[in-house]
Write a protein that holds these residues in place. Structure first.
Motif, short mmCIF file in Angstrom:
data_model
loop_
_atom_site.label_atom_id
_atom_site.label_comp_id
_atom_site.label_asym_id
_atom_site.label_seq_id
_atom_site.Cartn_x
_atom_site.Cartn_y
_atom_site.Cartn_z
N ASN A 145 -13.37 1.50 -2.48
CA ASN A 145 -13.57 0.67 -1.28
C ASN A 145 -12.46 0.95 -0.25
OD1 ASN A 145 -11.28 -0.83 -2.05
ND2 ASN A 145 -12.54 -2.10 -3.40
N ASP A 146 -12.58 0.33 0.90
CA ASP A 146 -11.64 0.61 2.00
C ASP A 146 -10.22 0.19 1.65
OD1 ASP A 146 -13.69 1.63 3.40
OD2 ASP A 146 -14.02 -0.13 4.67
N GLU A 147 -10.08 -0.86 0.83
CA GLU A 147 -8.74 -1.32 0.47
C GLU A 147 -8.01 -0.23 -0.34
OE1 GLU A 147 -8.11 -4.51 -2.35
OE2 GLU A 147 -6.00 -3.87 -2.21
N ILE A 148 -8.75 0.41 -1.25
CA ILE A 148 -8.13 1.47 -2.07
C ILE A 148 -7.68 2.62 -1.17
CG2 ILE A 148 -8.49 3.09 -3.98
CD1 ILE A 148 -10.59 1.13 -5.11
N ILE A 149 -8.55 2.98 -0.23
CA ILE A 149 -8.21 4.09 0.69
C ILE A 149 -6.93 3.74 1.47
CG2 ILE A 149 -9.00 5.40 2.71
CD1 ILE A 149 -11.89 5.03 1.63
N ALA A 150 -6.86 2.50 1.95
CA ALA A 150 -5.69 2.08 2.74
C ALA A 150 -4.43 2.09 1.87
CB ALA A 150 -5.93 0.69 3.32
N ARG A 151 -4.55 1.58 0.64
CA ARG A 151 -3.37 1.51 -0.25
C ARG A 151 -2.88 2.92 -0.62
NH1 ARG A 151 -3.62 -3.20 -3.52
NH2 ARG A 151 -2.01 -2.29 -4.84
N PHE A 152 -3.80 3.86 -0.82
CA PHE A 152 -3.39 5.23 -1.10
C PHE A 152 -2.58 5.77 0.08
CE2 PHE A 152 -5.41 7.67 -4.74
CZ PHE A 152 -5.72 6.56 -5.49
N SER A 153 -3.04 5.47 1.30
CA SER A 153 -2.37 6.04 2.48
C SER A 153 -1.00 5.41 2.72
CB SER A 153 -3.25 5.93 3.72
OG SER A 153 -3.26 4.59 4.16
N GLU A 154 -0.81 4.19 2.21
CA GLU A 154 0.51 3.54 2.36
C GLU A 154 1.50 4.03 1.30
OE1 GLU A 154 -0.63 -0.51 1.78
OE2 GLU A 154 -1.72 -0.58 3.68
N GLY A 155 0.95 4.49 0.17
CA GLY A 155 1.81 4.86 -0.97
C GLY A 155 1.66 3.81 -2.05
N ILE A 156 1.02 4.20 -3.14
CA ILE A 156 0.74 3.26 -4.24
C ILE A 156 2.00 2.99 -5.05
CG2 ILE A 156 -0.51 3.06 -6.46
CD1 ILE A 156 -2.61 3.09 -4.45
N VAL A 157 2.16 1.73 -5.47
CA VAL A 157 3.20 1.42 -6.46
C VAL A 157 2.49 1.33 -7.81
CG1 VAL A 157 5.00 -0.19 -7.18
CG2 VAL A 157 4.56 0.18 -4.73
N LEU A 158 2.89 2.19 -8.75
CA LEU A 158 2.23 2.24 -10.06
C LEU A 158 2.61 1.02 -10.90
CD1 LEU A 158 2.79 6.04 -10.85
CD2 LEU A 158 0.77 4.97 -9.85
N ALA A 159 1.88 0.85 -12.00
CA ALA A 159 2.07 -0.34 -12.85
C ALA A 159 3.53 -0.49 -13.31
CB ALA A 159 1.14 -0.25 -14.05
N ASP A 160 4.22 0.64 -13.51
CA ASP A 160 5.62 0.55 -13.98
C ASP A 160 6.62 0.46 -12.83
OD1 ASP A 160 5.60 3.07 -12.89
OD2 ASP A 160 6.25 4.12 -14.69
N GLY A 161 6.12 0.28 -11.60
CA GLY A 161 7.01 0.12 -10.43
C GLY A 161 7.32 1.41 -9.70
N THR A 162 6.86 2.55 -10.24
CA THR A 162 7.13 3.83 -9.57
C THR A 162 6.37 3.89 -8.24
OG1 THR A 162 7.22 4.88 -11.73
CG2 THR A 162 7.02 6.34 -9.84
N LYS A 163 7.12 4.29 -7.19
CA LYS A 163 6.49 4.36 -5.86
C LYS A 163 6.00 5.78 -5.61
CE LYS A 163 6.55 2.76 -1.26
NZ LYS A 163 5.35 3.37 -0.78
N CYS A 164 4.74 5.90 -5.25
CA CYS A 164 4.18 7.22 -4.91
C CYS A 164 4.25 7.45 -3.41
CB CYS A 164 2.72 7.32 -5.34
SG CYS A 164 2.46 7.15 -7.10
N LYS A 165 4.32 8.72 -3.04
CA LYS A 165 4.29 9.05 -1.61
C LYS A 165 2.88 8.77 -1.07
CE LYS A 165 6.25 13.09 -0.57
NZ LYS A 165 6.52 14.53 -0.81
#
Ligand code: URA
Length: 234
Positions: A145-165
């Motif tokens: 959905n659109d929320e997932i697309i937006a969150r990917f573009s902001e940089g996802i924070v993984l379950a263990d707290g790791t921040k993705c670009k």
């Protein structure tokens, strides 16, 4: 000027053991600049001296760069006691000592994998600092959905707290996405979708930088990458 012992040159370029190289030299099958050489410790300039084996000229390649269409079920590793590895699949004409995959694709991930014996190059490709885009096609067990697309573009924070670009996610169909990331954390794409409770049914890498999988390259097949294409990567 690059300098190399003759036996080292023969073993690396013909992918034979040092002992087999010694034997070939002893038997007089190797020439240097037109002269049969039986001294295995002779120092040569691999870029300037003309070396032949059994009358065939050997074109010197310091390193080799191979592009594989990785099949599912094969380990991204150089060797493993019990399981098939990607290096096991490299055909004899491209095989060399010291080959390893540049980064890892999961066992069940398919697609573009670079295999080389050039450690510095591999380091540059893997480094997130190089910002090389890696593009994947993922089939998910739920809808995007659109929320997932937006969150990917902001940089996802993984379950263990790791921040993705920040990553680009394009919807191909309701549950198929094309994702572009510029880093390679462990199980990164599966973990990114995991944040939204989505499982990845299949994952296929389509490109790394400007390198794309040739259409005619079947699973398990390899082609050599020309050095000009390697230089363009990073
Ligand atoms: N992300 C994953 O989750 N797996 C891979 O093999 C590559 C990227």
């Amino acid at each position: 000027m690059e300098k190399l012992r003759l036996d080292k040159f023969i073993s690396s370029q013909l992918n034979v053991s040092r002992n087999e190289a010694h034997l070939a030299i002893k038997k007089g099958t190797v020439t240097v600049n037109g002269e049969v050489i039986r001294d295995r410790s002779l120092i040569i300039n691999p870029n300037a001296d003309k070396i032949t084996h059994n009358g065939q000229a050997i074109t010197y390649k310091k390193y080799i760069y191979i592009l594989m269409n990785k099949p599912s079920g094969v380990l991204s590793a150089s060797n493993d006691k019990n399981r098939h590895t990607v290096v096991d699949l490299v055909p004899p004409n491209l095989k060399r000592q010291g080959l390893f995959p540049v980064g890892r694709l999961d066992k069940d991930t398919t697609g573009l994998l670079i295999i080389t014996d050039d450690g510095e190059f591999a380091h540059r490709v893997i480094s997130p600092k190089s910002n090389i885009p890696k593009c994947y096609l993922a089939e998910l067990d739920g809808d995007i959905n659109d929320e997932i697309i937006a969150r990917f573009s902001e940089g996802i924070v993984l379950a263990d707290g790791t921040k993705c670009k920040p990553a680009e996610l394009c919807r191909v169909s309701k549950n198929v996405a094309r994702i572009t990331i510029t880093e390679g954390k462990y199980h990164q794409i599966k973990r990114m979708f995991g944040v939204f409770d989505l499982g990845v049914n299949s994952l296929h890498r389509e490109s790394v930088g400007h390198l794309k999988l040739p259409k005619e390259l079947f699973f398990g097949q390899c082609v050599e990458i020309l050095s000009k294409d390697v230089e363009l990567l990073c």
